[in-house]
Motif scaffolding. Structure first.
Motif, PDB file in Angstrom:
ATOM      1  N   MET A 253       0.844  -1.171   0.000  1.00 29.00           N
ATOM      2  CA  MET A 253       0.000   0.000   0.000  1.00 29.00           C
ATOM      3  C   MET A 253       0.894   1.240   0.000  1.00 29.00           C
ATOM      4  SD  MET A 253      -2.465   0.418   3.211  1.00 29.00           S
ATOM      5  CE  MET A 253      -3.806  -0.663   2.847  1.00 29.00           C
ATOM      6  N   ARG A 254       0.593   2.180  -0.878  1.00 22.56           N
ATOM      7  CA  ARG A 254       1.361   3.428  -0.910  1.00 22.56           C
ATOM      8  C   ARG A 254       0.407   4.617  -0.977  1.00 22.56           C
ATOM      9  NH1 ARG A 254       3.378  -0.037  -4.573  1.00 22.56           N
ATOM     10  NH2 ARG A 254       2.273   1.056  -6.229  1.00 22.56           N
ATOM     11  N   GLN A 255       0.858   5.757  -0.472  1.00 18.53           N
ATOM     12  CA  GLN A 255       0.008   6.943  -0.516  1.00 18.53           C
ATOM     13  C   GLN A 255       0.334   7.750  -1.770  1.00 18.53           C
ATOM     14  OE1 GLN A 255       1.987   6.459   2.573  1.00 18.53           O
ATOM     15  NE2 GLN A 255       0.331   4.997   2.840  1.00 18.53           N
ATOM     16  N   VAL A 256      -0.725   8.130  -2.458  1.00 25.38           N
ATOM     17  CA  VAL A 256      -0.589   8.995  -3.619  1.00 25.38           C
ATOM     18  C   VAL A 256      -1.084  10.379  -3.200  1.00 25.38           C
ATOM     19  CG1 VAL A 256      -1.732   9.513  -5.798  1.00 25.38           C
ATOM     20  CG2 VAL A 256      -0.730   7.255  -5.411  1.00 25.38           C
ATOM     21  N   ASN A 257      -0.223  11.372  -3.315  1.00 24.36           N
ATOM     22  CA  ASN A 257      -0.604  12.750  -2.982  1.00 24.36           C
ATOM     23  C   ASN A 257      -0.424  13.603  -4.219  1.00 24.36           C
ATOM     24  OD1 ASN A 257      -1.136  13.247  -0.011  1.00 24.36           O
ATOM     25  ND2 ASN A 257       0.664  11.923   0.045  1.00 24.36           N
ATOM     26  N   ALA A 258      -1.506  14.180  -4.705  1.00 28.60           N
ATOM     27  CA  ALA A 258      -1.417  14.926  -5.957  1.00 28.60           C
ATOM     28  C   ALA A 258      -0.933  16.343  -5.712  1.00 28.60           C
ATOM     29  CB  ALA A 258      -2.772  14.954  -6.640  1.00 28.60           C
ATOM     30  N   ASP A 259      -0.244  16.851  -6.717  1.00 26.16           N
ATOM     31  CA  ASP A 259       0.130  18.258  -6.733  1.00 26.16           C
ATOM     32  C   ASP A 259      -1.102  19.071  -7.126  1.00 26.16           C
ATOM     33  OD1 ASP A 259       2.302  19.884  -6.310  1.00 26.16           O
ATOM     34  OD2 ASP A 259       3.587  18.715  -7.658  1.00 26.16           O
ATOM     35  N   ARG A 260      -1.015  20.392  -7.005  1.00 25.05           N
ATOM     36  CA  ARG A 260      -2.161  21.225  -7.368  1.00 25.05           C
ATOM     37  C   ARG A 260      -2.586  21.038  -8.816  1.00 25.05           C
ATOM     38  NH1 ARG A 260      -0.822  26.911  -4.601  1.00 25.05           N
ATOM     39  NH2 ARG A 260      -1.028  26.202  -2.479  1.00 25.05           N
ATOM     40  N   ASP A 261      -1.599  20.719  -9.670  1.00 31.38           N
ATOM     41  CA  ASP A 261      -1.943  20.557 -11.086  1.00 31.38           C
ATOM     42  C   ASP A 261      -2.505  19.176 -11.389  1.00 31.38           C
ATOM     43  OD1 ASP A 261       0.226  18.894 -10.938  1.00 31.38           O
ATOM     44  OD2 ASP A 261       1.490  19.998 -12.348  1.00 31.38           O
ATOM     45  N   GLY A 262      -2.703  18.353 -10.370  1.00 33.75           N
ATOM     46  CA  GLY A 262      -3.335  17.049 -10.561  1.00 33.75           C
ATOM     47  C   GLY A 262      -2.351  15.934 -10.850  1.00 33.75           C
ATOM     48  N   SER A 263      -1.063  16.243 -11.000  1.00 32.86           N
ATOM     49  CA  SER A 263      -0.075  15.193 -11.254  1.00 32.86           C
ATOM     50  C   SER A 263       0.360  14.562  -9.947  1.00 32.86           C
ATOM     51  CB  SER A 263       1.138  15.786 -11.971  1.00 32.86           C
ATOM     52  OG  SER A 263       1.805  16.671 -11.095  1.00 32.86           O
ATOM     53  N   PHE A 264       0.898  13.360 -10.018  1.00 28.84           N
ATOM     54  CA  PHE A 264       1.438  12.735  -8.807  1.00 28.84           C
ATOM     55  C   PHE A 264       2.547  11.764  -9.158  1.00 28.84           C
ATOM     56  CE2 PHE A 264      -2.146  10.013 -10.076  1.00 28.84           C
ATOM     57  CZ  PHE A 264      -1.610   8.741 -10.008  1.00 28.84           C
ATOM     58  N   ILE A 265       3.355  11.442  -8.147  1.00 27.00           N
ATOM     59  CA  ILE A 265       4.434  10.463  -8.329  1.00 27.00           C
ATOM     60  C   ILE A 265       4.105   9.235  -7.509  1.00 27.00           C
ATOM     61  CG2 ILE A 265       6.905  10.017  -8.010  1.00 27.00           C
ATOM     62  CD1 ILE A 265       7.412  13.005  -8.275  1.00 27.00           C
ATOM     63  N   ASP A 266       4.283   8.062  -8.119  1.00 26.59           N
ATOM     64  CA  ASP A 266       4.227   6.806  -7.370  1.00 26.59           C
ATOM     65  C   ASP A 266       5.457   6.009  -7.788  1.00 26.59           C
ATOM     66  OD1 ASP A 266       3.053   4.720  -5.722  1.00 26.59           O
ATOM     67  OD2 ASP A 266       2.679   3.665  -7.618  1.00 26.59           O
ATOM     68  N   LEU A 267       6.297   5.678  -6.811  1.00 24.58           N
ATOM     69  CA  LEU A 267       7.577   5.017  -7.067  1.00 24.58           C
ATOM     70  C   LEU A 267       8.378   5.829  -8.099  1.00 24.58           C
ATOM     71  CD1 LEU A 267       6.368   1.316  -6.904  1.00 24.58           C
ATOM     72  CD2 LEU A 267       7.398   2.720  -5.093  1.00 24.58           C
ATOM     73  N   GLU A 268       8.822   5.203  -9.189  1.00 24.58           N
ATOM     74  CA  GLU A 268       9.719   5.963 -10.079  1.00 24.58           C
ATOM     75  C   GLU A 268       8.993   6.634 -11.250  1.00 24.58           C
ATOM     76  OE1 GLU A 268       9.292   2.628  -9.898  1.00 24.58           O
ATOM     77  OE2 GLU A 268      10.801   1.627 -11.135  1.00 24.58           O
ATOM     78  N   TYR A 269       7.666   6.638 -11.206  1.00 25.44           N
ATOM     79  CA  TYR A 269       6.930   7.242 -12.322  1.00 25.44           C
ATOM     80  C   TYR A 269       6.106   8.446 -11.876  1.00 25.44           C
ATOM     81  CZ  TYR A 269       8.196   2.923 -14.638  1.00 25.44           C
ATOM     82  OH  TYR A 269       8.910   1.885 -15.157  1.00 25.44           O
ATOM     83  N   GLU A 270       5.995   9.378 -12.799  1.00 26.36           N
ATOM     84  CA  GLU A 270       5.140  10.532 -12.560  1.00 26.36           C
ATOM     85  C   GLU A 270       3.935  10.434 -13.491  1.00 26.36           C
ATOM     86  OE1 GLU A 270       6.900  14.386 -13.134  1.00 26.36           O
ATOM     87  OE2 GLU A 270       5.244  15.347 -12.058  1.00 26.36           O
TER      88      GLU A 270
END
Ligand code: ZN
Ligand code: ZN
Length: 540
Positions: A253-270
């Motif tokens: 389980m990992r937490q995804v936190n989005a930036d204001r522009d709606g993008s997010f990073i999970d592990l090595e991908y954006e």
């Protein structure tokens, strides 16, 4: 004088508006709410209740419950679909009558496309009469149309150890959305849809591992009442999701936190609204307490082997807590002859050897990255040993003792804040690490921030001399990552790592909430915990 005519007891004078609950009674003015709103109450057909119905909105033709759910005509919409055999999920929540963050939703769809994952949106309800979006109470039952195919509000086992608690609705303004739910699943971990991010681990006597309870964050924008609770809810609103990888009976389980522009990073991908990119290197991996001498080899492998966490996330910094276990000089052992005997038999009473091995390990682990050692209570065992011990009673360590003590004596001086002495563990790290190893040992109370996150607190010390915890470090006005408890979790601004040791050590008996978990600070300054289960840590 004219006699006043009493009204007939059989025919009450019908004042007030009709009560929507009982239909026959009337709503009468009944004082004011704490928010100074006129309260209307029906007491006429109360039956077994003290009052029949209380409201501040006497004109509504239906009953409003406190949770904002319309009772009358509310068929409690059910959202379900088959979820069998899916291995990767990304789970978020959506508030009723509230627009989605369109670009975050698009990024979530990119995640699903790229990872063959399923998006689940848990519908949650909130009554917000001051909302600019909820034009009428009719909207109370409506979620943004873009979410229609993703809504899901059933309880569902995602595998043998993880339950999606999508049927539970918690107020979006709850400060601790997980409280009271610790026991709701038996031994399984659980995911609860909520706009605020919270995560904790709960000891389970029946399992090898504690269970994890987490909330999700939301895909809808902020929409809260103009009240204290509403403002707090808005402050802690998390545009985010919970990424879940399923491998047999294990899950990650990992937490995804989005930036204001709606993008997010999970592990090595954006994940961006339009596509998927390689993320910039992470700012830091904060390792779960190392306790180097007792580090679990499976955690070591997951972290440092080829294709492991450090190689894939390529962090600029490695941050270590409780790097030194201090088993040789542990002050808690001093009065226990049996531990002393065991240590003597196993030849591990040598303090110098433990320190030298720690630094050798550190050099190899850090390689050509940068590293920070957070001052921790176990590292501090060395100082306590020098301060409290008579070297003549521990002759095996005498030379190391005297050498260290002499360095401390020579460094001692008086400063504006009082006496100052070099920390002995810091001294040995500096002396043994070699010129090419880029390690910085922080002093107690020295700040170290990356991406606006304070990484310098171990978590053993709280504000004003209290013992540290997520609860008292969550509101110190700065986001932080701490260690120390070995029980990972997230409480408002404070993220706490787990441990890198086996989950049972000499000093934690009974059911335990310890888990192997590191924390990542991604390039965009967002954080996630990274759990390691039996040496595995993600789907690949
Ligand atoms: Zn520790
Ligand atoms: Zn500690």
């Amino acid at each position: 004088m004219r006699k006043q005519q009493p009204s007939s007891p059989k025919k009450p004078i019908l004042t007030g508006k009709p009560c929507p609950r009982c239909k026959t009674g009337r709503l009468h003015k009944d004082g004011f709410t704490a928010g100074s709103k006129q309260r209307y109450t029906c007491r006429e057909t109360s039956g077994d209740r003290v009052v029949c119905y209380t409201t501040t909105e006497p004109d509504l033709p239906y009953v409003n419950t406190q949770s904002g759910i319309r009772k009358e005509g509310d068929k409690n919409p059910q959202f379900r679909r088959p979820l069998g055999d899916i291995k990767r999920f990304i789970i978020t929540a959506a508030q009723n009558g509230t627009p989605v963050h369109k670009n975050f939703l698009r990024s979530l769809k990119q995640y699903c496309r790229f990872n063959d994952a399923e998006l689940i949106v848990i519908p949650i309800r909130y009554k917000n009469p001051t909302s600019s979006w909820t034009q009428s109470q009719i909207n109370a039952e409506v979620w943004a149309p873009e979410l229609k195919t993703y809504l899901y509000n059933q309880r569902k086992k995602l595998n043998a150890n993880l339950v999606l608690l999508a049927d539970i609705k918690t107020r979006p303004t709850a400060t601790k959305p997980l409280s009271a739910f610790e026991a709701i699943t038996a031994g399984e971990s659980g995911i609860l849809g909520h706009t605020k991010l919270q995560l904790l681990t709960v000891p389970t006597p029946q399992g090898r591992y504690p269970k994890i309870l987490t909330t999700t964050g939301a895909v809808t924008v902020k929409n809260y009442t103009d009240s204290k609770a509403g403002k707090l809810g808005e402050f802690h609103h998390c545009l985010g999701a919970c990424a879940v990888d399923i491998i047999g009976s294990k899950f990650f389980m990992r937490q995804v936190n989005a930036d204001r522009d709606g993008s997010f990073i999970d592990l090595e991908y954006e994940y961006r609204p339009n596509d998927v990119y390689h993320a910039e290197p992470a700012l830091a991996v904060v390792l779960g307490d190392t306790h180097r001498k007792f580090m679990d080899p499976r955690v070591q492998h997951a972290t440092f082997s080829r294709g492991g966490i450090v190689e894939r996330l390529n962090p600029e910094y490695l941050v270590f807590h409780d790097l030194h276990d201090g088993y040789a000089e542990n002050p808690h052992h001093r009065k226990d002859p049996f531990i002393k005997l065991a240590k003597a038999q196993a030849s591990i009473a040598g303090i110098e050897k433990e320190v030298v091995d720690d630094v050798a390990w550190l050099r190899k682990a850090v390689g050509d990255r940068k590293a920070v050692i957070v001052p921790s209570n176990h590292d501090n065992f060395l100082r306590r040993y020098i301060v409290d011990t008579d070297w003549r009673e521990d002759v095996n360590n005498a030379e190391f003792y005297l050498d260290t003590a002499l360095t401390m004596v020579r460094s001692t001086h008086m400063s504006l804040a009082g006496s100052e002495t070099v920390d002995p563990f810091t001294h040995w790290v500096e002396k043994l690490k070699g010129p090419s190893c880029n390690v910085r040992c922080l002093r107690r109370d020295e700040s170290f921030m990356l991406g606006q996150i304070e990484l310098s607190m171990h978590g053993d010390q709280g504000p004003n001399g209290a013992r540290g915890s997520r609860n008292n470090l969550r509101r110190i006005g700065v986001k932080s990552i701490i260690g120390h408890s070995h029980s990972p979790g997230i409480e408002e601004g404070c993220t706490q790592t787990g441990t890198s040791t086996p989950l049972k050590l000499e000093y934690n008996s009974g059911p335990s909430s310890w888990m192997n978990a590191h924390a990542i600070v991604y390039a965009n300054g967002k954080r996630s915990l990274l759990f390691i289960i039996d040496g595995e840590w993600c789907f690949e």
